[in-house]
Design a protein around this motif. Structure first.
Motif: not given
Lengths: 68, 287
Positions: B40, B44, B64, B123, B219, B223, B227, B284-285
């Motif tokens: 991740y 990023r 998100l 989503k 992403f 994600y 999750t 992530v958020y």
């Protein structure tokens, strides 16, 4: 490491998370002046303090339990 | 045959066997999640400057739902507190108190999964639409009063739809990271309670239409992978804790110390799962 020790680690990391969220909200407030960011920043600081108090109570209550 | 060291510690490790076992398992879990966190962070930091979808290789910052993610974080922290309280209740020989705390813990786990499912559904019905004039928007659309999930441009064409009434997103303030000011018109729109602009788009003018699914952007791939993997752990933990609360209680009558140790091991796994979320949420958020 017992559940007691891991819980102390967990509460410590949670306090740090609350402080990160507070800093993030205050940063947003500084940039944009949105009232909601300030409110959430203050709520996060209160949550961090609440978790610290909880941690202290927890340690007192579990003083007879092993750290191992 | 009796399994040795289920209650008393082994002299060489100083721990009962299940505790050694769960820590070895958790060490392997750290490596699993550590690999995903590394992936991740690499994705990023190597993303181009700018926001996706305006910049094709940019990062979809702020897409998100942060308030919901924060609420879910509070739910998991609460569940970690109650699982420790349940373990303590057993040490105090108070089984009804143990059961109440465990019920709350399992309810938190199910609540977390329910909220996550809602987030996923949101989503899967959220689309990025590129038009032939090079413009790109994100938003939702309804067909016959329902928000369709996983549609593509081919799906729209196969249903002979000529126009889509799209609720185009007005970027929320979370799309602008700390240090960046929200443009005045966007600020004003949200202050007036306007979060979407309604726009009719001719299907013949659409170049591509994709839901927010793993294949749409790296992403979403990372994600959903992280999750969903975490969600599987929450589900697994909830099943084990529910088993100890409802079905596996005979052991409490036969061997309360062993039962208490099992709850400790379950609690250690539960804390690990919650700790992963504590790291996952800001990365992530918020980042």
């Amino acid at each position: 490491m017992s559940l007691k020790t891991f819980h102390i680690v967990f509460v410590t990391v949670s306090v740090l998370l609350m402080l990160v969220i507070a800093a993030w909200n205050f940063g947003n407030y500084r940039d944009n002046g949105t009232q909601a960011d300030l409110t959430w920043g203050v709520v996060s600081v209160i949550a961090a303090v609440g978790l610290l108090i909880y941690g202290k109570i927890f340690l007192r209550k579990f003083k007879n339990v092993s750290y191992l | 045959m009796d399994i040795p060291y289920t209650v008393n510690p082994r002299s060489d490790t100083g721990l009962y066997n299940a505790k050694v076992g769960i820590w070895l398992f958790l060490a392997s879990e750290v490596m699993l999640f550590g690999a995903f966190f590394s992936a991740y962070i690499l994705l990023r930091v190597t993303a181009q400057q700018g926001f996706w979808p305006d910049v094709a290789d940019g990062w979809p910052h702020g897409l998100l739902n942060i308030p919901i993610g924060t609420f879910n974080t509070a739910v998991l922290i609460s569940s970690s507190v109650t699982v420790v309280m349940a373990w303590m209740a057993l040490k105090e020989n108070n089984f009804p108190k143990f059961r109440n705390f465990m019920l709350f813990t399992v309810a938190c786990a199910l609540g977390f999964l329910g909220i996550k499912t809602f987030e996923y559904k949101e989503k899967f019905s959220h689309y990025v639409i590129r038009t032939t004039d090079g413009k790109v928007v994100t938003g939702h659309f309804d067909v016959d009063g329902k928000s369709p999930l996983f549609w593509t441009l081919d799906t729209v064409k196969s249903k002979n739809i000529e126009k889509l009434k799209v609720e185009v997103d007005i970027p929320n303030r979370y799309r602008f990271p700390v240090g960046m000011q929200v443009p005045e018109d966007i600020h004003k729109a949200h202050a007036e309670g306007r979060h979407h602009d309604e726009r009719v788009i001719e299907v013949s003018q659409i170049d591509s239409l994709k839901a927010f699914i793993p294949s749409t952007h790296p992403f979403f791939a990372i994600y959903f992978t992280m999750t969903f993997l975490h969600g599987l752990h929450v589900l697994g933990g909830a099943i084990v804790l529910a088993y100890f609360t409802f079905i596996g209680t005979d052991l409490w009558r036969k061997n309360p110390e062993q039962f208490t140790n099992r709850i400790e091991v379950g609690g250690l796994f539960w804390h690990f799962v919650d700790l992963v979320w504590i790291f996952l949420f800001p990365v992530v958020y918020l980042l």
